[in-house]
Design a protein around this motif. Sequence first.
Motif, mmCIF file in Angstrom:
data_model
loop_
_atom_site.group_PDB
_atom_site.id
_atom_site.type_symbol
_atom_site.label_atom_id
_atom_site.label_comp_id
_atom_site.label_asym_id
_atom_site.label_seq_id
_atom_site.Cartn_x
_atom_site.Cartn_y
_atom_site.Cartn_z
ATOM 1 N N PHE A 211 0.832 -1.203 0.000
ATOM 2 C CA PHE A 211 0.000 0.000 0.000
ATOM 3 C C PHE A 211 0.869 1.257 0.000
ATOM 4 O O PHE A 211 0.648 2.189 -0.779
ATOM 5 C CB PHE A 211 -0.929 0.001 1.211
ATOM 6 N N PHE A 212 1.875 1.290 0.886
ATOM 7 C CA PHE A 212 2.733 2.466 0.959
ATOM 8 C C PHE A 212 3.570 2.620 -0.315
ATOM 9 O O PHE A 212 3.866 3.744 -0.741
ATOM 10 C CB PHE A 212 3.629 2.399 2.192
ATOM 11 N N GLY A 213 3.971 1.508 -0.917
ATOM 12 C CA GLY A 213 4.702 1.591 -2.172
ATOM 13 C C GLY A 213 3.888 2.264 -3.252
ATOM 14 O O GLY A 213 4.377 3.140 -3.980
ATOM 15 N N ALA A 214 2.612 1.876 -3.365
ATOM 16 C CA ALA A 214 1.726 2.490 -4.349
ATOM 17 C C ALA A 214 1.464 3.953 -4.015
ATOM 18 O O ALA A 214 1.444 4.821 -4.900
ATOM 19 C CB ALA A 214 0.408 1.716 -4.408
ATOM 20 N N GLY A 421 18.690 5.412 1.198
ATOM 21 C CA GLY A 421 18.929 4.141 1.881
ATOM 22 C C GLY A 421 17.678 3.328 2.108
ATOM 23 O O GLY A 421 17.751 2.136 2.424
ATOM 24 N N LEU A 422 16.494 3.966 1.917
ATOM 25 C CA LEU A 422 15.220 3.289 2.178
ATOM 26 C C LEU A 422 14.368 3.122 0.923
ATOM 27 O O LEU A 422 13.165 2.884 1.017
ATOM 28 C CB LEU A 422 14.425 4.071 3.240
ATOM 29 N N VAL A 423 14.983 3.252 -0.250
ATOM 30 C CA VAL A 423 14.256 3.018 -1.504
ATOM 31 C C VAL A 423 15.021 2.007 -2.352
ATOM 32 O O VAL A 423 16.235 1.840 -2.200
ATOM 33 C CB VAL A 423 14.058 4.322 -2.310
ATOM 34 N N THR A 424 14.311 1.345 -3.231
ATOM 35 C CA THR A 424 14.928 0.421 -4.173
ATOM 36 C C THR A 424 14.232 0.539 -5.513
ATOM 37 O O THR A 424 13.102 1.016 -5.608
ATOM 38 C CB THR A 424 14.824 -1.051 -3.718
ATOM 39 N N ASN A 425 14.909 0.087 -6.551
ATOM 40 C CA ASN A 425 14.325 0.064 -7.893
ATOM 41 C C ASN A 425 14.994 -1.041 -8.682
ATOM 42 O O ASN A 425 16.064 -0.851 -9.260
ATOM 43 C CB ASN A 425 14.504 1.408 -8.588
ATOM 44 N N SER A 426 14.375 -2.190 -8.721
ATOM 45 C CA SER A 426 14.973 -3.354 -9.390
ATOM 46 C C SER A 426 14.976 -3.231 -10.902
ATOM 47 O O SER A 426 15.701 -3.950 -11.591
ATOM 48 C CB SER A 426 14.210 -4.621 -8.994
ATOM 49 N N LEU A 427 14.155 -2.315 -11.467
ATOM 50 C CA LEU A 427 14.060 -2.180 -12.917
ATOM 51 C C LEU A 427 15.165 -1.309 -13.504
ATOM 52 O O LEU A 427 15.302 -1.225 -14.714
ATOM 53 C CB LEU A 427 12.692 -1.593 -13.291
ATOM 54 N N ILE A 441 14.673 -3.952 8.387
ATOM 55 C CA ILE A 441 13.268 -4.253 8.064
ATOM 56 C C ILE A 441 13.161 -5.246 6.905
ATOM 57 O O ILE A 441 12.221 -5.193 6.114
ATOM 58 C CB ILE A 441 12.474 -2.969 7.752
ATOM 59 N N GLY A 442 14.124 -6.145 6.813
ATOM 60 C CA GLY A 442 14.024 -7.235 5.841
ATOM 61 C C GLY A 442 14.964 -7.166 4.670
ATOM 62 O O GLY A 442 14.999 -8.093 3.853
ATOM 63 N N GLY A 443 15.735 -6.082 4.538
ATOM 64 C CA GLY A 443 16.684 -5.988 3.443
ATOM 65 C C GLY A 443 16.042 -5.690 2.101
ATOM 66 O O GLY A 443 14.836 -5.428 2.008
ATOM 67 N N TRP A 448 9.224 -4.698 2.793
ATOM 68 C CA TRP A 448 9.219 -3.237 2.756
ATOM 69 C C TRP A 448 10.187 -2.665 1.721
ATOM 70 O O TRP A 448 10.330 -1.448 1.598
ATOM 71 C CB TRP A 448 9.569 -2.680 4.136
ATOM 72 N N ALA A 449 10.839 -3.530 0.975
ATOM 73 C CA ALA A 449 11.879 -3.069 0.054
ATOM 74 C C ALA A 449 11.344 -2.104 -1.003
ATOM 75 O O ALA A 449 12.035 -1.160 -1.398
ATOM 76 C CB ALA A 449 12.542 -4.268 -0.620
#
Length: 480
Positions: A211-214, A421-427, A441-443, A448-449
Motif C-alpha cells: 500500500f505504501f509503495g503504491a 537508503g530506504l528506496v529500491t528500484n529493481s528495474l 526491516i528485511g533488506g 518493505w523493500a
Amino acid sequence: MTDVKSTAVPAGVETNGLNVIDESERKGRPSSLFWPWFASNISVLSISYGAFVLGFGLSFWQALAAAIVGTVASFALCGFVSLAGKRGSAPTMTLSRAPFGVHGNRVPSFLSWVLTVGWETVLVVLATLATSTVLTRLGWGGGTISKIIVLILVAGVTVLAGIFGFDLIMRVQTFITIATAVLTVGYMILAASHIQWSAVTAHKSGGAPQFFGALVMVMTALGLGWVNCAADYSRYLPRSASSGGVVGWTTLGGSLGPIVLIVFGLMLSASDQKLADGVGADPIGALTPILPTWFLLPFLLVVLLGLIGGAVMDIYSSGLALMSAGLPVPRPVAALIDGIIMSIGAALVVFVAKDFLGPFQGFLITVGVPIAAWCGIFLGDLLLRKRDYDEPSLFDARGRYGSVQPIPLALIAIGTVVGWGLVTNSLASWLQWQGYLLGPIGGKEGDWAYANLGVLAALLIGFLGTLLTKSVVRREEATA
C-alpha cells in the motif's frame, strides 16, 4: 541582484525572471489557478498510473485508497508551496533563498532544474512513442522518420510556449483543459465496455508495504513532481488573495483529473492483463488497441494536448530554476537552453533506451528523495515565518538571509542519504546501490523493500528538522 530581466525582447515575450512581481502586474483570483494545474495533469498517462498502482499487488479498493490519498496529499503540498508565491510574489526558487541563503540555494535550484528538465523529457518521449503507435496502427508509418518529426514538433511547441512565458501559458492551458477534458471523456466512454467488474474485484489484497509503495509512487509521479515550481504560478496573484483559495484551487485543479483517470485505469487494467503488461514499454500507446480505428486521431490529439500542457509548465519553471542555480541569462534564453537539453534527452530515450518504465521509476524515486527533503524544509520555513519576505535580501547575500545557511543544506543532505537508503528500484540496474538502510526491516528482498519509505522519510526530516531549528528564522525576523 542576480536576476536578469531585459526589455530587449520581442513583443509578447514575458520579461519577468527571478524578480519580485511589481504591484501593477499582480492580477487574478485564486480560482484562476485551477486552469494551469488541471491542464497540466489531465494527461491520459494517469490511466496507465492505474496499472502501475495495481501492479504493487493490491486489491481494487486498496489501490483506490492509495491513489486518492497519494494524489490529494501531494497536490496539497503544491497548494501550500503556492502560498509562498502569493506572499512573496516571486518564483519558488527565488523564495527558497530565504531558508537556504542566496548562494546556498543554488543546490536545491540545481535539483529543481534536474527534476523539471527530466519531466519535460519524459512527457516529450511519451508523446513521441504514443504518436508512433497510433500512426503504425493507422498504417501511416510510425517508424524512425515519424518519431523524429513528432519529437521536433512537440519539442518545438513546448519551447515556444516556454519562451513566451506566463500569459501565453495561461491562455493555452485554458484551451487545453477544455479540449482535453472533452476528448478524454470520449475515450472513457469507448473503453468502458472492456471493464469487467468481476475481474476488478477479484484482485487479492496486499499488505501495508504494498500500500505504501503504491502511495509513494503516486505522490512522486504527481504532486511531488510539481512542488518545486508551485509558487511560479501564484506569484502573480494580489497579496490580498484568499490563502485558503490558493491552496484549495491548486489542490483541486491538480487532483481532479488524475483521480478520475487513475480510477478508470485501475478498472481497465484489472480487467485486461495484456493492457496492464503493455504499459511498461509504452504507457500511452498500450491504451490504443481497445479503441475503434475512427477514434485514434482524436485520441492522439488528447494525448498530445495533455502531454504538451504538462511540458509547457515544466519548461517555464525549469528555466527559472536554471537562472536561480546561477546561470546569468534572461528567462527566455534559459527556456531555450532547457529545450535543447530536453530534445537531446528525449531522442536518447526514444532511440536508445530499451524500455520506459525502468528509467522512469528510477528517475522519479532518485530525484524525488532530495526534492521531498527540500519540500519539507521549504514548508517548515514558510510555517515559521510571520513576516513578509524581505525582497531586497532575496537578491543580496549580505542581507537578512545571508549567503549560505548550513542547517537547511545539512537537512537536505541527511534527508537524501537516509531517503536513498530506504528506496529500491529493481528495474534500473544503475540504482542497485540504493536500499543500504533496509537491513533492519528485511533488506532489499523484504516486504518493505519496494515501499519507498525513503521519500516520506526525507520529507519528514526536512520538515521536522526545520521546525526544531526555528531559532534561525526568529533571529532573521528579529533583524527586520
